[in-house]
Write an enzyme that holds these catalytic residues in place. Structure first.
Site, PDB file in Angstrom:
ATOM      1  N   PRO A  94       0.820  -1.216   0.000  1.00  0.00           N
ATOM      2  CA  PRO A  94       0.000   0.000   0.000  1.00  0.00           C
ATOM      3  C   PRO A  94       0.854   1.266   0.000  1.00  0.00           C
ATOM      4  CG  PRO A  94      -0.082  -1.058   2.163  1.00  0.00           C
ATOM      5  CD  PRO A  94       0.770  -1.936   1.285  1.00  0.00           C
ATOM      6  N   GLY A  98       6.675   5.382   5.037  1.00  0.00           N
ATOM      7  CA  GLY A  98       7.510   4.648   5.994  1.00  0.00           C
ATOM      8  C   GLY A  98       7.728   3.192   5.647  1.00  0.00           C
ATOM      9  N   GLY A 100       8.617   2.278   2.442  1.00  0.00           N
ATOM     10  CA  GLY A 100       9.416   2.232   1.223  1.00  0.00           C
ATOM     11  C   GLY A 100       8.590   2.202  -0.049  1.00  0.00           C
ATOM     12  N   SER A 102       7.800   4.624  -2.098  1.00  0.00           N
ATOM     13  CA  SER A 102       8.393   5.368  -3.226  1.00  0.00           C
ATOM     14  C   SER A 102       9.553   4.566  -3.817  1.00  0.00           C
ATOM     15  CB  SER A 102       8.840   6.767  -2.792  1.00  0.00           C
ATOM     16  OG  SER A 102       9.832   6.702  -1.799  1.00  0.00           O
ATOM     17  N   ALA A 103      10.405   4.005  -2.969  1.00  0.00           N
ATOM     18  CA  ALA A 103      11.556   3.234  -3.468  1.00  0.00           C
ATOM     19  C   ALA A 103      11.086   2.000  -4.233  1.00  0.00           C
ATOM     20  CB  ALA A 103      12.455   2.816  -2.313  1.00  0.00           C
ATOM     21  N   ALA A 104      10.059   1.331  -3.712  1.00  0.00           N
ATOM     22  CA  ALA A 104       9.542   0.142  -4.397  1.00  0.00           C
ATOM     23  C   ALA A 104       9.039   0.516  -5.786  1.00  0.00           C
ATOM     24  CB  ALA A 104       8.421  -0.495  -3.573  1.00  0.00           C
ATOM     25  N   ASP A 145      16.509   2.391   1.224  1.00  0.00           N
ATOM     26  CA  ASP A 145      15.181   1.950   0.771  1.00  0.00           C
ATOM     27  C   ASP A 145      15.253   1.275  -0.601  1.00  0.00           C
ATOM     28  OD1 ASP A 145      14.373   3.306   3.017  1.00  0.00           O
ATOM     29  OD2 ASP A 145      12.804   4.461   2.020  1.00  0.00           O
TER      30      ASP A 145
HETATM   31  O1  PMV Z   1      10.062   7.022   5.232  1.00  0.00           O
HETATM   32  P1  PMV Z   1      10.769   6.165   4.250  1.00  0.00           P
HETATM   33  O2  PMV Z   1      10.182   4.828   4.092  1.00  0.00           O
HETATM   34  O3  PMV Z   1      10.907   6.853   2.937  1.00  0.00           O
HETATM   35  O4  PMV Z   1      12.284   5.929   4.823  1.00  0.00           O
HETATM   36  C1  PMV Z   1      13.207   6.997   4.989  1.00  0.00           C
HETATM   37  C2  PMV Z   1      14.462   6.508   5.658  1.00  0.00           C
HETATM   38  C3  PMV Z   1      15.430   7.616   6.087  1.00  0.00           C
HETATM   39  O5  PMV Z   1      16.504   6.985   6.794  1.00  0.00           O
HETATM   40  C4  PMV Z   1      14.776   8.620   7.016  1.00  0.00           C
HETATM   41  C5  PMV Z   1      16.002   8.374   4.904  1.00  0.00           C
HETATM   42  C6  PMV Z   1      17.006   7.579   4.088  1.00  0.00           C
HETATM   43  O6  PMV Z   1      17.162   7.919   2.919  1.00  0.00           O
HETATM   44  O7  PMV Z   1      17.651   6.672   4.613  1.00  0.00           O
END
Ligand code: PMV
Length: 309
Positions: A94, A98, A100, A102-104, A145
């Site tokens: 979903p 927090g 990931g 966007s990275a996924a 991520d």
């Molecule tokens: O909130 P997320 O899932 O995009 O994770 C960010 C993780 C951080 O450590 C805060 C930033 C990073 O690039 O490592």
């Protein structure tokens, strides 16, 4: 038409601290984003976002998504004007902050473009392209991520060019509950804020970062020895350090307390914080269910999943 996949992730130890070169521990989730890429006529990149998510997540990330696509096409040497594509995002991860998301999506898109344009990219190159794409969402990402989204599994990570990535082994996958505050966080803003406050006040922040590094090393050992009680305690300590650098919020703290009250071995915010998600260590289906129900009872959406899959 080609497809690509990117895993979601939970940072178990070291978020924010990894941005400054500390070690972090991340686990991919058994939830992923799928991207489908097809060529279209015209000179535009069209994105259809069919991921289920927090209300407002996709809308609030539209400008960043556009920049991310431009960065991706440039990095891959694809001229968007000559290679118009339609990208459709779906999958069971979903759009929460927090985990990931966007990275996924970045990894899924790069993998799909790789297939569609026959680029023959290695995983290392795919990860590098996704890192470039992530900058649109994260500002100054550590790369943790996109690395989890690319490789999957449980990883010991330190940023760099190239990043240092070690695969960790644990005896068996462990149930976790992820609780969502429902608040969509602007990770780029939070990351930058922490970086600036650390620069302005090294006396306060340096010792916290040193503690976080020690904690990550202890956590690696505890995970590899499958000492889940110890892992839980270290998660609690990690949450306190994140509170000290001011990236938690009332909803995250409430969720952490609820999880602990109902038997979680440890709980902490995960990812950028100031909204987004927290993670509770709940080995066994029964404990997982008890903690998940308690969070749902308090009005929060949860994910029942596993680390170390
Ligand atoms: O909130 P997320 O899932 O995009 O994770 C960010 C993780 C951080 O450590 C805060 C930033 C990073 O690039 O490592």
């Amino acid at each position: 038409m080609a497809q690509g996949k990117g895993f979601g992730k939970a940072i178990l130890f070291g978020e924010h601290f990894v941005v400054e070169g500390n070690h972090g521990i991340v686990s991919a989730l058994d939830l992923a984003t799928i991207a489908e890429v097809g060529r279209i006529s015209g000179s535009e990149i069209k994105v259809n976002d069919r991921r289920e998510g927090s209300k407002g997540y996709s809308e609030s990330k539209l400008a960043q998504q556009k920049e991310s696509m431009e960065r991706t096409m440039n990095f891959l040497g694809l001229d968007a004007k000559e290679n118009a594509v339609e990208i459709t995002l779906s999958g069971n991860l979903p759009g929460f902050s927090g985990i990931g998301a966007s990275a996924a999506s970045c990894v899924a898109i790069v993998r799909a473009l790789n297939g569609e344009f026959g680029l023959q990219l290695s995983d290392e190159k795919i990860n590098a392209a996704a890192f470039e794409a992530e900058k649109a969402y994260q500002g100054k990402p550590s790369g943790i991520d996109n690395t989890a989204a690319t490789y999957g599994g449980l990883l010991w990570y330190k940023k760099g060019d190239p990043p240092a990535i070690e695969r960790m082994r644990i005896r068996e996958p462990v149930e976790i509950v992820m609780g969502n505050t429902g608040l969509v966080a602007d990770t780029a803003k939070v990351v930058l804020d922490v970086v600036e406050r650390k620069k302005a006040n090294p006396e306060k922040y340096n010792p916290i970062y040193e503690n976080a590094e020690k904690l990550a090393s202890e956590a690696r050992k505890a995970l590899e020895e499958f000492d889940l009680g110890k892992v839980g305690k270290l998660m609690d300590e990690n949450h306190k350090l994140l509170q000290e650098i001011d990236v938690s919020c009332r909803e995250l703290n409430d969720l952490v307390e609820t999880a602990k009250k109902h038997g979680a071995l440890g709980a902490k915010l995960t990812g950028g914080g100031r909204g987004g998600c927290m993670i509770a260590l709940t080995p066994g289906k029964e404990l997982q269910e008890r903690v998940a129900k308690a969070m749902e009872g308090a009005g929060f959406a949860v994910l029942r999943t596993k680390i170390g899959v």
